[in-house]
Scaffold this motif. Structure first.
Motif, mmCIF file in Angstrom:
data_model
loop_
_atom_site.group_PDB
_atom_site.id
_atom_site.type_symbol
_atom_site.label_atom_id
_atom_site.label_comp_id
_atom_site.label_asym_id
_atom_site.label_seq_id
_atom_site.Cartn_x
_atom_site.Cartn_y
_atom_site.Cartn_z
ATOM 1 N N SER A 157 -4.204 13.178 -6.370
ATOM 2 C CA SER A 157 -3.410 12.431 -7.357
ATOM 3 C C SER A 157 -3.833 10.971 -7.355
ATOM 4 O O SER A 157 -4.395 10.480 -6.384
ATOM 5 C CB SER A 157 -1.913 12.546 -7.062
ATOM 6 O OG SER A 157 -1.625 11.966 -5.808
ATOM 7 N N THR A 196 -1.949 7.523 -7.714
ATOM 8 C CA THR A 196 -0.612 6.944 -7.770
ATOM 9 C C THR A 196 -0.692 5.435 -7.681
ATOM 10 O O THR A 196 -1.329 4.901 -6.787
ATOM 11 C CB THR A 196 0.248 7.477 -6.602
ATOM 12 O OG1 THR A 196 0.191 8.894 -6.621
ATOM 13 C CG2 THR A 196 1.694 7.014 -6.741
ATOM 14 N N TYR A 216 1.360 2.330 -6.858
ATOM 15 C CA TYR A 216 2.640 2.032 -6.220
ATOM 16 C C TYR A 216 3.169 0.646 -6.521
ATOM 17 O O TYR A 216 4.366 0.439 -6.548
ATOM 18 C CB TYR A 216 2.512 2.217 -4.702
ATOM 19 C CG TYR A 216 2.508 3.663 -4.321
ATOM 20 C CD1 TYR A 216 1.311 4.275 -3.959
ATOM 21 C CD2 TYR A 216 3.664 4.407 -4.373
ATOM 22 C CE1 TYR A 216 1.296 5.609 -3.640
ATOM 23 C CE2 TYR A 216 3.648 5.741 -4.051
ATOM 24 C CZ TYR A 216 2.471 6.347 -3.681
ATOM 25 O OH TYR A 216 2.454 7.670 -3.373
ATOM 26 N N THR A 225 -11.634 9.508 -5.865
ATOM 27 C CA THR A 225 -10.367 9.762 -5.186
ATOM 28 C C THR A 225 -10.335 11.203 -4.680
ATOM 29 O O THR A 225 -10.912 12.111 -5.271
ATOM 30 C CB THR A 225 -9.176 9.542 -6.120
ATOM 31 O OG1 THR A 225 -9.290 10.431 -7.240
ATOM 32 C CG2 THR A 225 -9.124 8.113 -6.614
ATOM 33 N N ALA A 274 -3.626 8.707 -2.237
ATOM 34 C CA ALA A 274 -3.224 7.982 -3.427
ATOM 35 C C ALA A 274 -3.878 6.606 -3.437
ATOM 36 O O ALA A 274 -4.292 6.091 -2.405
ATOM 37 C CB ALA A 274 -1.710 7.839 -3.462
ATOM 38 N N THR A 288 0.980 9.244 1.018
ATOM 39 C CA THR A 288 2.324 8.922 0.541
ATOM 40 C C THR A 288 3.396 9.131 1.606
ATOM 41 O O THR A 288 4.486 8.574 1.515
ATOM 42 C CB THR A 288 2.667 9.773 -0.690
ATOM 43 O OG1 THR A 288 2.510 11.165 -0.377
ATOM 44 C CG2 THR A 288 1.766 9.402 -1.862
#
Length: 813
Positions: free
Chosen positions: A4, A6, A8, A513, A517, A616
């Motif tokens: 994923s 992400t 933040y 990636t 994340a 995460t």
């Protein structure tokens, strides 16, 4: 966990500081944009000697429009040699006898670079420095002083204390003084050197010893002072009358004179003489101070400058190097070819105005002014107590009134370089066409009469008619040249997961990636000091701190640079310094620079988008405070008030550089340690101040906290500046957070209280750690170099009657 991407955290912080304008504004039409003065040339001063201090003072009064002046010095305070004996005797304080170069430069709008010079590259016109990138110049002036010739005598370098550099000698004297105070038996203290410096030093030391004896309890210990003289006479550059008075004074004060004592070796506890050769003399010593004939630094000669037989830079009557017209020199480091004179501070002081005038004329390509040093001059020798011997030619007088006369002269000189009037903005002045690249390249240096018709219009066009949007970008060749040069000198860290990076001309960077994340954060602010290299390192650490606070691994970064209006040469130099600092700090963090964008603006600013990778499950957030936890902070407070004071020339140089050292310290290692000790919530203290960021953390839970004001560390000098009423321009907005402090009225008069709302640049981390882990965590932080780490608070539970109010109780313990 599935792959994923992400995001933040994305945030943009603009930190405002008082007095950041770096130039002089137009005042004719307030409705128009008011551009600051464009810089076209660089004059660099090496060394903060007397002559350069005077140059800086005069520059503040009458700068050359379009020219930037820079001082490079490895010391923050330069001593006034004429007052050194009084400092040793105890008549003056350190501040009274030292010129604060940082404060002087701040007031004069002169760039200050703290660095040690290792070489001068005259071909590239750059000053090569230790541990930081070189500084380019169009003209350079050298006033770095001299050192006693200590290396030629066996053991002197190891066991003797050189009196020069004077800036370092005072620290050595403090250690000797402690030995004198702690001695249980008499000490033998020797000064080697038969000149004026040796006489003033030995008499000052004798007076200091006598004063210490007066404060001793019985039995009184009488220490013995020895003046070591290589030949048969002393003070050879002075008259017979002065020599006689000096001998009489030493005999009166029981200072032992050792004539014909040519030191051949220095050991831990003895001096040895080579006379007579068959039977060396020796003298038992406990401290030896070396004050012999001065010698020059090695780097001017190895840089290819013409030097005399002793290694001093030979200069002509314009104080200009005889081998390079772009190099000037003054003070002890220089030797005037046509008018040789002894090494004395009086000549450096007299050279200052001439050096200023010729630097200004040389940069404008105007005829230079000659300097012929006086053959005789007033010499006043202090004798330890408030007594002195004055002479000029055959005239010789002495007495206590002579010392007071000298004191008035010295104090007046120092006030001119340490007490400053408030500087006001001056109307923008016409820039000499010689400096402007646009005129040089477009008009090809036509006659002056022709230039005068068009220079005003072209100067106005150069400063006012600047495009916005993509038209405001820094020229492609400037950017390409700088990136090629900086990446050749400092290699960009290469990561295997960066598919397309800074080496590619593509429009965007591509990052591979996997299961982790990607976290991103962005920061940008205007320069807070006039050293782009240090500013870049601070700004980079500040930006990376958001990743460290979340326990992310830094991965890549994009830069956003706004360059001040300047000639291409100046922009290349400035951008090189800036990007070198950015890359250096990113490399240390294991983070790749993968691209960026440049534009022009009124002043320098730097932004960084930083990317981090993280699992995460291990992210540290601001929320997560639990009962039975304590609050740890890893850095002292005070960067906002100190930098605000620096902009107003109100902060001492030592205070400013303590602050810079704090801001230069990365939070990466601290975050790793706090994570290891299972902190449950963590953030960095930045623009909102300690209370602002702490209230953010408390807003996410049903708990309050109690903090101990006395346990919070502050940067040395910050509280004093705060008490003077100096504040960052963001302070008043941050003060609104005081509403969460229920007993704020009790502590509003405490000296540390305002620092709770002081905006921090590259501040420390605050983290909540379980009480049983706090002691070990704190020890680990201190061992890792975070010496000011403290436990400053603890959790308290919120009562049932409270309705979501974050109450912070401040206590003194």
């Amino acid at each position: 966990m599935t792959a994923s991407l992400t995001f933040y955290t994305v945030k943009l912080n603009f930190l405002a500081f008082t007095g950041l304008n770096s130039g002089i504004f137009h005042t004719e039409n307030a409705k128009k944009m008011q551009p600051i003065e464009t810089k076209y040339r660089d004059i660099v001063l090496i060394g903060g000697g007397h002559a350069h201090a005077i140059v800086i003072k005069m520059w503040a009064m009458k700068p050359v429009p379009g020219v930037r002046l820079t001082l490079i010095s490895n010391t923050l305070n330069t001593p006034y040699s004429g007052m050194l004996p009084g400092l040793i005797s105890g008549h003056y304080t350190f501040d009274q006898t030292h010129i604060d170069l940082v404060k002087l430069c701040s007031w004069a709008k002169v760039r200050f670079i703290r660095a040690t010079v290792s070489q001068l590259d005259t071909d590239a016109q750059s000053v090569v420095l230790l541990d930081r990138p070189a500084i380019n110049y169009d003209l350079v002036s050298i006033n770095s002083g001299s050192t006693p010739n200590i290396v030629t005598t066996l053991g002197a370098k190891e066991f003797a204390t050189p009196v020069k550099p004077i800036s370092q000698f005072y620290q050595h004297w403090q250690h000797i003084k402690l030995r004198i105070e702690a001695a249980t038996t008499p000490l033998n203290i020797a000064v080697v050197g038969a000149g004026a410096g040796g006489f003033e030093l030995i008499t000052a030391i004798k007076y200091a010893c006598d004063r210490l004896q007066e404060n001793q309890k019985s039995p009184v210990i009488i220490h013995q002072c020895h003046w070591i003289i290589a030949g048969k006479s002393l003070l050879q550059s002075h008259s017979k009358q002065v020599q006689t008075k000096a001998i009489e004074y030493c005999e009166h004060k029981n200072i032992q004179l050792h004539f014909d004592f040519s030191v051949s070796q220095v050991t831990k506890d003895h001096l040895f003489s080579s006379k007579p050769a068959s039977k060396p003399l020796s003298l038992k010593t406990d401290a030896v101070i070396w004050c012999t004939t001065a010698s020059a630094a090695k780097w001017p000669a190895t840089s290819g400058l013409a030097v005399d037989i002793q290694g001093f830079i030979t200069v002509n009557n314009y104080l200009q190097s005889t081998s390079n017209s772009k190099v000037f020199a003054g003070g002890d480091i220089a030797s005037q070819e046509d008018h040789p004179r002894p090494k004395a501070g009086v000549f450096a002081v007299r050279q200052g105005p001439v050096l200023f005038k010729n630097l200004c004329k040389a940069i404008l390509e105007q005829p230079l002014s000659s300097y012929v040093p006086q053959k005789s001059f007033l010499s006043i020798l202090a004798t330890g107590e408030k007594h002195a011997i004055a002479s000029k030619g055959s005239l010789c007088i002495s007495g206590h009134w002579v010392w007071h006369w000298k004191d008035r002269i010295d104090q007046t000189f120092m006030r001119k370089l340490s007490v400053f009037d408030q500087q006001h903005s001056m109307p923008l002045q016409q820039i000499n066409p010689v400096l402007q690249d646009t005129l040089e390249n477009f008009l090809h240096r036509p006659p002056k009469r022709f230039l005068s018709l068009f220079s005003k219009k072209l100067a106005r066009d150069a400063d006012e008619m600047r495009c916005g949007g993509c038209g405001a970008k820094v020229a492609s060749d400037v950017l390409t040249y700088t990136l090629r040069k900086v990446t050749a000198d400092i290699k960009v860290l290469q990561r295997t997961d960066v598919i397309i990076g800074i080496e590619s001309p593509d429009d965007a960077a591509v990052i591979e990636t996997g299961d982790l994340a990607l976290a991103q954060s962005v920061d940008q602010f205007r320069t807070i000091l006039d050293d782009p290299y240090l500013f870049a390192k601070i700004a980079t650490n500040h930006a990376l701190s958001d990743l460290h606070a979340m326990a992310c691994e830094p991965q890549s970064a994009l830069s956003l640079v706004a360059m001040p209006h300047a000639s291409e040469a100046i922009q290349k130099r400035e951008l090189y310094q800036l990007m070198y600092g950015v890359i250096e700090e990113l490399n240390r963090a294991g983070c790749s620079l993968i691209g960026g964008h440049t534009s022009e603006a009124a002043e320098l600013s730097l932004g960084l988008t930083v990317n981090g990778i993280i699992d995460t499950e291990t992210i540290k957030k601001k929320s997560g405070i639990r009962v039975n936890q304590q609050l740890i902070i890893t850095k002292p407070l005070g960067t906002g008030v100190i930098m605000a004071a620096h902009m107003q020339a109100q902060a001492k140089g030592e205070t400013v550089y303590r602050c810079l050292d704090t801001m230069l310290q990365s939070n990466q290692r601290a975050a790793t340690i706090l994570k290891h000790y299972n902190c449950s919530a963590m953030t960095d203290v930045t623009g909102f101040g300690l209370i602002g960021h702490l209230s953010e953390m408390l807003a996410e839970c049903d708990l309050n906290c109690q903090i101990s004001l006395s346990d919070i560390a502050t940067i040395g000098g910050a509280s004093e500046l705060s008490e003077q009423g100096i504040k960052s321009s963001l302070y008043d907005k941050n003060l609104r957070a005081s509403e969460c402090i229920v007993n704020r009225k009790q502590w509003q008069s405490a000296s540390k209280y305002p620092l709770l709302f002081d905006p921090q640049t590259s501040g420390g981390l605050i983290a909540w750690v379980n009480s049983q882990d706090v002691s070990a965590c704190l020890q680990a932080l201190i061992a890792a170099g975070y010496a000011d780490s403290k436990v400053i608070g603890q959790v308290i539970e919120r009562s049932n009657t409270q309705q979501g109010v974050d109450v912070i109780v401040i206590e003194l313990v």
